[in-house]
Design an enzyme around this catalytic site. Sequence first.
Site, PDB file in Angstrom:
ATOM      1  N   CYS A  78       1.847   1.891  12.272  1.00 33.12           N
ATOM      2  CA  CYS A  78       3.098   2.581  11.995  1.00 33.12           C
ATOM      3  C   CYS A  78       3.472   3.548  13.112  1.00 33.12           C
ATOM      4  O   CYS A  78       4.628   3.855  13.292  1.00 33.12           O
ATOM      5  CB  CYS A  78       2.992   3.337  10.671  1.00 33.12           C
ATOM      6  N   GLY A  83       0.807  -1.213   0.000  1.00 31.81           N
ATOM      7  CA  GLY A  83       0.000   0.000   0.000  1.00 31.81           C
ATOM      8  C   GLY A  83       0.842   1.265   0.000  1.00 31.81           C
ATOM      9  O   GLY A  83       0.507   2.249  -0.678  1.00 31.81           O
ATOM     10  N   THR A  84       1.934   1.256   0.746  1.00 33.34           N
ATOM     11  CA  THR A  84       2.781   2.451   0.834  1.00 33.34           C
ATOM     12  C   THR A  84       3.329   2.813  -0.546  1.00 33.34           C
ATOM     13  O   THR A  84       3.289   3.980  -0.957  1.00 33.34           O
ATOM     14  CB  THR A  84       3.942   2.197   1.825  1.00 33.34           C
ATOM     15  N   HIS A 136      -1.636  -7.694   2.508  1.00 30.53           N
ATOM     16  CA  HIS A 136      -1.512  -8.257   3.863  1.00 30.53           C
ATOM     17  C   HIS A 136      -2.614  -7.820   4.818  1.00 30.53           C
ATOM     18  O   HIS A 136      -2.712  -8.318   5.939  1.00 30.53           O
ATOM     19  CB  HIS A 136      -0.120  -7.978   4.456  1.00 30.53           C
TER      20      HIS A 136
HETATM   21  C1  LIG Z   1      -5.047   3.054   5.008  1.00 29.89           C
HETATM   22  C2  LIG Z   1      -3.671   2.482   4.814  1.00 29.89           C
HETATM   23  N1  LIG Z   1      -2.923   2.904   3.786  1.00 29.89           N
HETATM   24  C3  LIG Z   1      -1.685   2.437   3.544  1.00 29.89           C
HETATM   25  C4  LIG Z   1      -1.118   1.487   4.366  1.00 29.89           C
HETATM   26  C5  LIG Z   1       0.250   0.970   4.052  1.00 29.89           C
HETATM   27  O1  LIG Z   1       0.158  -0.302   3.459  1.00 29.89           O
HETATM   28  P1  LIG Z   1       1.421  -1.300   3.447  1.00 29.89           P
HETATM   29  O2  LIG Z   1       1.590  -1.786   4.860  1.00 29.89           O
HETATM   30  O3  LIG Z   1       1.037  -2.403   2.505  1.00 29.89           O
HETATM   31  O4  LIG Z   1       2.587  -0.538   2.957  1.00 29.89           O
HETATM   32  C6  LIG Z   1      -1.856   1.029   5.481  1.00 29.89           C
HETATM   33  C7  LIG Z   1      -1.241   0.085   6.441  1.00 29.89           C
HETATM   34  O5  LIG Z   1      -1.345   0.262   7.650  1.00 29.89           O
HETATM   35  C8  LIG Z   1      -3.179   1.527   5.709  1.00 29.89           C
HETATM   36  O6  LIG Z   1      -3.912   1.120   6.740  1.00 29.89           O
END
Ligand SMILES: Cc1ncc(COP(=O)(O)O)c(C=O)c1O
Length: 380
Positions: free
Chosen positions: A325, A71-72, A201
Site C-alpha cells: 500500500c 482484510g481492510t 488474496h
Molecule cells: C497485515 C495486513 N493487514 C491487512 C491487509 C489488507 O488486506 P486486503 O488487501 O485484503 O484489504 C494487508 C494487505 O497488505 C496486510 O498485509
Amino acid sequence: MNTIYLDHAATSPVAPEVIEALASTMADIHGNASSIHTDGRHARKVLDDARASLAKKINAKMTEIIFTSGGTEADNTAIFGTAYARKSEGKHIITTQIEHHAVLHSCEKLEREGFEVTYLPVDATGRVRIQDVQQALREDTILVTIMFGNNEVGTIQPIAEIGALLRDHPATFHTDAVQAFGLEAIDVQAMHIDLLSVSAHKMNGPKGIGFLYAKQDVKFASFMYGGSQEKKRRAGTENVPAAVAFAKAAELASEKATMRNEQYKQFKAILIEEFQVAEISFQVNGHPTETLSHVFNVTFPGTDVESFLINLDMAGVLVSSGSACTAGTIDPSHVLLAMFGNDAPELRSSIRFSFGLGLTDALAREAGKRTAEIVNRLVK
Ligand SMILES: Cc1ncc(COP(=O)(O)O)c(C=O)c1O
C-alpha cells in the site's frame, strides 16, 4: 528475461484448483443466498459449507465467520465496530506502531473522534513486550488490536500470551492475521482471540474477499447497513463463488502448510547463501525464530531503495520495499522506523522478498544472484 515473482505478501497468484472452484460455482450457482426458493437455498448451502470449512481452520464456529471484502474491511469492522459499540464503557484502545495501515489509519480516525490510542513500541526484532501491553491496560481500555504476523518483516507477536493476559480484562482482543492465516496454526479459543481478520488474496485465493471472525456474543456495531445478510452483521449480497474459492484456497493451504513452511525457510537459506557467495554486505531484519516463513526483509547497506527496486525490476526480480500500500510513494517504512529509530540506514536500504506458489529453489537462487549483482553495482 524471465521474471521471478517474490512479492507474495503483497498478493499471491490464484491456485488453479481455486480458479476451478470459482469458475464452476459462478457457472452453476446463480441464486441469491438470501432467497428462500430452491436456487437461493442451494446458494445458501454452498456459502455455509465454505463458511464452516473456514471456521474449522481457526477452531471457530461457523456462525462466528462474517464474510467481508478483504482484510481492510475486516480490520475496519473490528476497530470501528468495537469502538462504537463499547464507547460508553471506555474510549481507550491499545495497538502497536507496526500495524498495517488498515489498523493504524482506523485508530488515527478514532483519535480524531475523541478516542485515546496507545501505540506500543517494538524491540529491534519487531516484537512487542508483554509487560508493555500489561502496563498500557487501563480500566477504560475497550480494545487491544495487535497483529499476528507482520507483513513487512514477518515478526510474529506473542498472541497466545496477550490473549491469556486479556482473560482477566474486559477489553476485546482483535488480531490482524492476514499474513499468518494459512501458514501459522491459529486457534481462536486456545489463544483467547475475540476478533480476527483474514484475507483470501494473500494465500492464493481471489482478491476482494476475506472474513472477520467475531466470537459469539462479542460486542461490535455493524459497519455496513442494508439487508440482513451475515446475521445482520454485514449487509450486502454475499459473493458465493469467491467464498467457495476462498475455502478451497484455505483447504489447500492447510494441507500444505508444513511443507510450505519448510520450503520457504529453504528459500531464505538459498538467498543468504547467494549473498554470501557474492560477498555483499547485508542484514536480515525481523525476529530470528518467531517469524512468518514467507516474509524475508533484508537491508543492503549503501543502496537506495528507489533505484534498487527499479534495478531489480529491470532484472526481473519483483519485490517490494514493504507494504504494497505504500509502495509507489516509498515513504520510509513505519515498521522499520519503529524497530530501528529515526535516520537509521535500514529505512533507506531495505527490501522485502516474499515467497509463495510457483517459486522453486532454482528461481530463488537465480533471484539471489541477480540481486547480489545489482547490489555490487550500486554500492561501488
Ligand atoms: C497485515 C495486513 N493487514 C491487512 C491487509 C489488507 O488486506 P486486503 O488487501 O485484503 O484489504 C494487508 C494487505 O497488505 C496486510 O498485509
